[in-house]
Design a protein around this motif. Sequence first.
Motif, mmCIF file in Angstrom:
data_model
loop_
_atom_site.group_PDB
_atom_site.id
_atom_site.type_symbol
_atom_site.label_atom_id
_atom_site.label_comp_id
_atom_site.label_asym_id
_atom_site.label_seq_id
_atom_site.Cartn_x
_atom_site.Cartn_y
_atom_site.Cartn_z
ATOM 1 N N VAL A 29 0.846 -1.183 0.000
ATOM 2 C CA VAL A 29 0.000 0.000 0.000
ATOM 3 C C VAL A 29 0.882 1.233 0.000
ATOM 4 N N LEU A 30 0.695 2.063 -0.988
ATOM 5 C CA LEU A 30 1.469 3.294 -1.110
ATOM 6 C C LEU A 30 0.551 4.482 -0.906
ATOM 7 N N PRO A 31 0.826 5.366 0.059
ATOM 8 C CA PRO A 31 -0.030 6.548 0.248
ATOM 9 C C PRO A 31 -0.033 7.392 -1.003
ATOM 10 N N SER A 32 -1.182 7.899 -1.353
ATOM 11 C CA SER A 32 -1.295 8.735 -2.544
ATOM 12 C C SER A 32 -1.057 10.188 -2.191
ATOM 13 N N ASN A 33 -0.767 10.972 -3.196
ATOM 14 C CA ASN A 33 -0.690 12.408 -3.007
ATOM 15 C C ASN A 33 -2.081 12.969 -2.788
ATOM 16 N N ARG A 34 -2.178 14.183 -2.281
ATOM 17 C CA ARG A 34 -3.465 14.809 -2.045
ATOM 18 C C ARG A 34 -3.788 15.744 -3.200
ATOM 19 N N LEU A 35 -5.058 15.819 -3.539
ATOM 20 C CA LEU A 35 -5.511 16.665 -4.631
ATOM 21 C C LEU A 35 -6.317 17.820 -4.081
ATOM 22 N N ALA A 278 -9.842 7.457 -17.158
ATOM 23 C CA ALA A 278 -8.879 7.609 -18.248
ATOM 24 C C ALA A 278 -7.702 6.665 -18.029
ATOM 25 N N SER A 279 -6.904 6.477 -19.065
ATOM 26 C CA SER A 279 -5.809 5.514 -18.985
ATOM 27 C C SER A 279 -4.710 5.932 -18.015
ATOM 28 N N ASP A 280 -4.652 7.224 -17.655
ATOM 29 C CA ASP A 280 -3.689 7.671 -16.655
ATOM 30 C C ASP A 280 -4.257 7.593 -15.237
ATOM 31 N N GLY A 281 -5.468 7.012 -15.102
ATOM 32 C CA GLY A 281 -6.107 6.895 -13.799
ATOM 33 C C GLY A 281 -6.993 8.061 -13.443
ATOM 34 N N GLY A 282 -7.068 9.063 -14.302
ATOM 35 C CA GLY A 282 -7.933 10.217 -14.040
ATOM 36 C C GLY A 282 -9.390 9.796 -13.945
ATOM 37 N N SER A 294 -8.299 9.363 -7.388
ATOM 38 C CA SER A 294 -7.906 8.825 -8.694
ATOM 39 C C SER A 294 -6.440 8.450 -8.690
ATOM 40 N N GLY A 295 -6.035 7.758 -9.732
ATOM 41 C CA GLY A 295 -4.635 7.391 -9.888
ATOM 42 C C GLY A 295 -3.861 8.357 -10.756
ATOM 43 N N ALA A 296 -4.473 9.501 -11.082
ATOM 44 C CA ALA A 296 -3.852 10.431 -12.026
ATOM 45 C C ALA A 296 -2.554 11.036 -11.510
ATOM 46 N N SER A 297 -2.450 11.214 -10.190
ATOM 47 C CA SER A 297 -1.254 11.839 -9.628
ATOM 48 C C SER A 297 -0.202 10.819 -9.215
ATOM 49 N N LEU A 298 -0.474 9.551 -9.485
ATOM 50 C CA LEU A 298 0.441 8.488 -9.090
ATOM 51 C C LEU A 298 1.283 8.035 -10.277
ATOM 52 N N GLY A 299 2.446 7.560 -9.985
ATOM 53 C CA GLY A 299 3.303 7.042 -11.051
ATOM 54 C C GLY A 299 2.899 5.624 -11.399
#
Length: 311
Positions: A29-35, A278-282, A294-299
């Motif tokens: 589990v990797l913490p995500s960035n905040r939006l 979207a394909s980038d996780g958006g 979303s996964g948009a801010s994740l690598g």
Amino acid sequence: MKLSAPSRRPLVSGLAALGVGALIAGGVVLPSNRLAAVSCTPGYSGYSGYSSFGCPSTPPAQQGYWEVASDGGVFTFAAPFYGSAAALPLNKPVVGMAVTPDNGGYWLVASDGGIFTYGDALFKGSTGGTPLNKPVVGMARTPSGAGYWLVASDGGVFTFGDAKFYGSAAVLPLNKPVVGMAATPSGKGYWLVAADGGIFTYGDAVYHGSTGMLKLNKPVVGMAPTPDGGGYWLVASDGGIFTEGDAGFHGSAASLLLAKPVVGMATTPDGDGYWLAASDGGIFTEGDAAFKGSGASLGLNKPVVGVAALG
């Protein structure tokens, strides 16, 4: 068939911080960035550039969703994590997922028809060891969760468990490849959708219209039925939404400049909203669909290929 143009967005102000969940791959589990999030005002909500076509004063209960990537990685947002295939050496990429009726698990399906089960999702068979004419592009489960259908790009349908065979488009001369399927509420039929928006109905699935005769800006990439099966939505890779039958138009991403193409959609339990992925996780939210992250801010290691919501 009804086409609707996106409405104008009212001006809003006020920023708040919103956690967007965690990336989960291979059991880590990797913490995500905040939006940044725009506060909800009557008739509008938006999150850091993601679209919305209205928001309720009180977000609907039991909302959450999963995104799945082509390497089998699973991203959870207000939804339980049961496992992923991200650490497995896959023969073929994952192309979609389906959630069990009680939200207690999910299946992942690969383009060779391989099935990966997590939580209370039962393994009922696969085409992983069978030579296919065309790759599998999607799946749908039965109402009981004791079976599922797989569909290939040539319209071939494969049944497992208590899923019944009602027909396929494999012998038809298709104008465009099939890109997805959806089951009827009774489980006694299903729809297939092609990249041109053509609809093929089987069993008790009713034809409500298609975009097969329209010139689309971008290809259709998926579909979702309404809760009563009286209609369905089609989504294109530019975020365009097409409504058929009793499916309501709640907004689209067609007027937005997308970083990556839309790859799928999922609907809220009451059918008054939907998420586009979207394909980038958006994630783009429309109607009463709440933004949970979303996964948009994740690598991402691999692109997102599908989205599924809590039922």
